[in-house]
Write a protein that holds these residues in place. Sequence first.
Motif, short mmCIF file in Angstrom:
data_model
loop_
_atom_site.label_atom_id
_atom_site.label_comp_id
_atom_site.label_asym_id
_atom_site.label_seq_id
_atom_site.Cartn_x
_atom_site.Cartn_y
_atom_site.Cartn_z
N ILE A 211 0.84 -1.19 0.00
CA ILE A 211 0.00 0.00 0.00
C ILE A 211 0.88 1.25 0.00
CG2 ILE A 211 -1.57 1.39 1.40
CD1 ILE A 211 -3.13 -0.70 0.23
N SER A 212 0.59 2.18 -0.89
CA SER A 212 1.28 3.47 -0.88
C SER A 212 0.24 4.58 -0.77
CB SER A 212 2.11 3.65 -2.15
OG SER A 212 1.29 3.74 -3.29
N ILE A 213 0.55 5.61 0.04
CA ILE A 213 -0.38 6.72 0.27
C ILE A 213 0.35 8.03 -0.02
CG2 ILE A 213 -1.87 7.86 1.95
CD1 ILE A 213 -1.99 5.23 3.49
N THR A 214 -0.25 8.85 -0.86
CA THR A 214 0.35 10.13 -1.25
C THR A 214 -0.68 11.25 -1.10
OG1 THR A 214 1.69 8.96 -2.90
CG2 THR A 214 1.58 11.37 -3.06
N GLY A 215 -0.31 12.30 -0.39
CA GLY A 215 -1.22 13.43 -0.24
C GLY A 215 -0.82 14.33 0.90
N GLU A 216 -1.26 15.58 0.85
CA GLU A 216 -0.96 16.55 1.90
C GLU A 216 -1.88 16.34 3.10
OE1 GLU A 216 1.52 18.70 1.75
OE2 GLU A 216 2.09 18.13 -0.30
N ASP A 217 -1.34 16.60 4.28
CA ASP A 217 -2.11 16.37 5.52
C ASP A 217 -3.30 17.33 5.67
OD1 ASP A 217 -0.46 14.32 6.22
OD2 ASP A 217 0.83 15.55 7.53
N ASN A 218 -3.27 18.46 4.98
CA ASN A 218 -4.34 19.45 5.16
C ASN A 218 -5.46 19.33 4.13
OD1 ASN A 218 -2.84 20.25 2.96
ND2 ASN A 218 -2.82 22.43 3.50
N VAL A 219 -5.40 18.32 3.25
CA VAL A 219 -6.47 18.13 2.26
C VAL A 219 -7.75 17.71 2.97
CG1 VAL A 219 -7.23 16.74 0.29
CG2 VAL A 219 -4.86 17.53 0.42
N SER A 220 -8.86 18.35 2.64
CA SER A 220 -10.12 18.06 3.35
C SER A 220 -11.32 18.34 2.44
CB SER A 220 -10.23 18.90 4.62
OG SER A 220 -10.31 20.28 4.27
N PHE A 221 -12.50 18.01 2.93
CA PHE A 221 -13.77 18.32 2.25
C PHE A 221 -14.88 18.32 3.28
CE2 PHE A 221 -13.50 13.73 2.28
CZ PHE A 221 -14.78 13.31 2.54
N LEU A 222 -16.03 18.87 2.91
CA LEU A 222 -17.18 18.86 3.80
C LEU A 222 -17.98 17.58 3.57
CD1 LEU A 222 -18.55 22.52 3.66
CD2 LEU A 222 -17.37 21.41 5.54
N GLY A 223 -18.14 16.78 4.61
CA GLY A 223 -18.87 15.53 4.45
C GLY A 223 -19.04 14.80 5.77
N ASP A 224 -19.48 13.56 5.67
CA ASP A 224 -19.71 12.72 6.85
C ASP A 224 -18.59 11.69 6.94
OD1 ASP A 224 -20.75 10.48 8.49
OD2 ASP A 224 -22.61 11.64 8.48
N LEU A 225 -17.79 11.77 7.98
CA LEU A 225 -16.61 10.91 8.12
C LEU A 225 -16.97 9.43 8.14
CD1 LEU A 225 -13.60 10.42 8.62
CD2 LEU A 225 -14.03 10.76 11.07
N ASN A 226 -17.95 9.05 8.96
CA ASN A 226 -18.27 7.63 9.12
C ASN A 226 -18.85 7.02 7.85
OD1 ASN A 226 -17.41 7.56 11.82
ND2 ASN A 226 -19.39 8.31 12.55
N TRP A 227 -19.80 7.73 7.22
CA TRP A 227 -20.40 7.19 6.00
C TRP A 227 -19.39 7.16 4.85
CZ3 TRP A 227 -24.55 4.36 5.31
CH2 TRP A 227 -25.60 4.43 6.24
N THR A 228 -18.55 8.19 4.76
CA THR A 228 -17.55 8.20 3.70
C THR A 228 -16.52 7.10 3.92
OG1 THR A 228 -17.84 10.61 3.58
CG2 THR A 228 -15.98 9.67 2.38
N THR A 229 -16.20 6.82 5.17
CA THR A 229 -15.30 5.70 5.49
C THR A 229 -15.89 4.40 4.97
OG1 THR A 229 -14.48 6.82 7.48
CG2 THR A 229 -14.17 4.44 7.36
N GLU A 230 -17.19 4.23 5.15
CA GLU A 230 -17.88 3.03 4.65
C GLU A 230 -17.70 2.90 3.14
OE1 GLU A 230 -20.19 -0.33 5.43
OE2 GLU A 230 -20.06 1.22 6.95
N ALA A 231 -17.83 4.03 2.44
CA ALA A 231 -17.68 4.00 0.97
C ALA A 231 -16.26 3.64 0.57
CB ALA A 231 -18.06 5.37 0.40
N ILE A 232 -15.27 4.26 1.21
CA ILE A 232 -13.87 4.00 0.87
C ILE A 232 -13.50 2.55 1.17
CG2 ILE A 232 -11.48 4.66 1.31
CD1 ILE A 232 -13.06 6.81 -0.14
N ILE A 233 -14.01 2.02 2.29
CA ILE A 233 -13.74 0.61 2.64
C ILE A 233 -14.19 -0.32 1.53
CG2 ILE A 233 -14.46 -1.28 4.18
CD1 ILE A 233 -14.48 0.77 6.47
N ASN A 234 -15.38 -0.07 0.99
CA ASN A 234 -15.90 -0.93 -0.06
C ASN A 234 -15.07 -0.84 -1.34
OD1 ASN A 234 -18.39 -2.31 0.94
ND2 ASN A 234 -19.04 -0.23 1.36
N VAL A 235 -14.58 0.35 -1.66
CA VAL A 235 -13.72 0.49 -2.84
C VAL A 235 -12.39 -0.23 -2.60
CG1 VAL A 235 -12.51 2.12 -4.34
CG2 VAL A 235 -14.79 2.67 -3.50
#
Length: 333
Positions: A211-235
């Motif tokens: 696994i490799s992860i690339t990105g700035e620590d301050n990148v963000s968006f307005l949303g729901d953390l728990n539900w979006t986590t569910e979506a990312i887990i499935n992907v």
Amino acid sequence: MLRNHEIRLVLLSMSTISLVMLIAAAFLSLAAVVLVLITSILLIGCSLLFTRLRYHEIEKLSGYLRRISGGDYSLDVRDNREGEISILKNTIYKVTVMLSEQSALLHKDKIHLTDAISDISHQLKAPLTSMMVMADLLDDPQLPEAKRAEFTRNIRIQLERLDWLVSSLLKLSKIDAGTVQFKKDQVIVAKLIEKALQPVLIPIDIKEQTISITGEDNVSFLGDLNWTTEAIINVLKNGVEHTQVGGTIAISFSENPLFTEISIQDNGKGISKEEIPSIFKRFYKGKGAGEGSSGIGLSMAHSIITKQNGDIDVQSEVDKGSQFRIRFYKRIV
């Protein structure tokens, strides 16, 4: 028409006025009486004719409404003339078009519900049948302990699969029904990825994937953390499942004035061009799907992301891997 109380009242009023005018004219001359009489008859006659025509139009509209209530939405009662009846006709036509559209949507939803029930039944039937067979075998007192332990473990696995399937279906039904209130918090993508990776670390370790992860620590968006986590887990689960032993999964994220983007790329089996348009459909399982695949993971991810002013698409090539791109827009698009 004459049974109408209002019409009788109008006729009585007009007759009374005519009678009063006749009495008054009698004091003038015979010619005045005749003139008043003729005028009264003409006025009352015109009024009755006009009212009759209006009643005829209303009767036609009543017939239209009966046919519409019976499900005949093909009627076109529009009228380009001026007047209250014409306005009423045009309003009825607009309501008819709306009812027709709603009827079509209800029919479509009915078909979708029937298909969904059929798909759910199929999804539940396989593990239930498997457990019933293994439960019958466990009743055999001569069954070796090794086999008994194996069947017990398999039943537990099937129960976990059923629990996940039912839980996922309940979540999907809540999203479809619009009962889920997605939060609009400031979600830090780095923390989101960290949280989403936790459930898939063991499968990744078993398959010795990188696994490799690339990105700035301050990148963000307005949303729901728990539900979006569910979506990312499935992907992520989809990527791990379709990537070979020793493969790689690259996660990157970035932000610009328009949107925040998360990319999840693998070098696995890939997806054929024919399958790409269907992978986000509920219960769709691709040709390379595993035996335990339910076909609802990516569908759930799609629903969660799009409900939060985002979108998800995929670019893939067979035997070269897939890239899922998720975007959360800063303004409604």
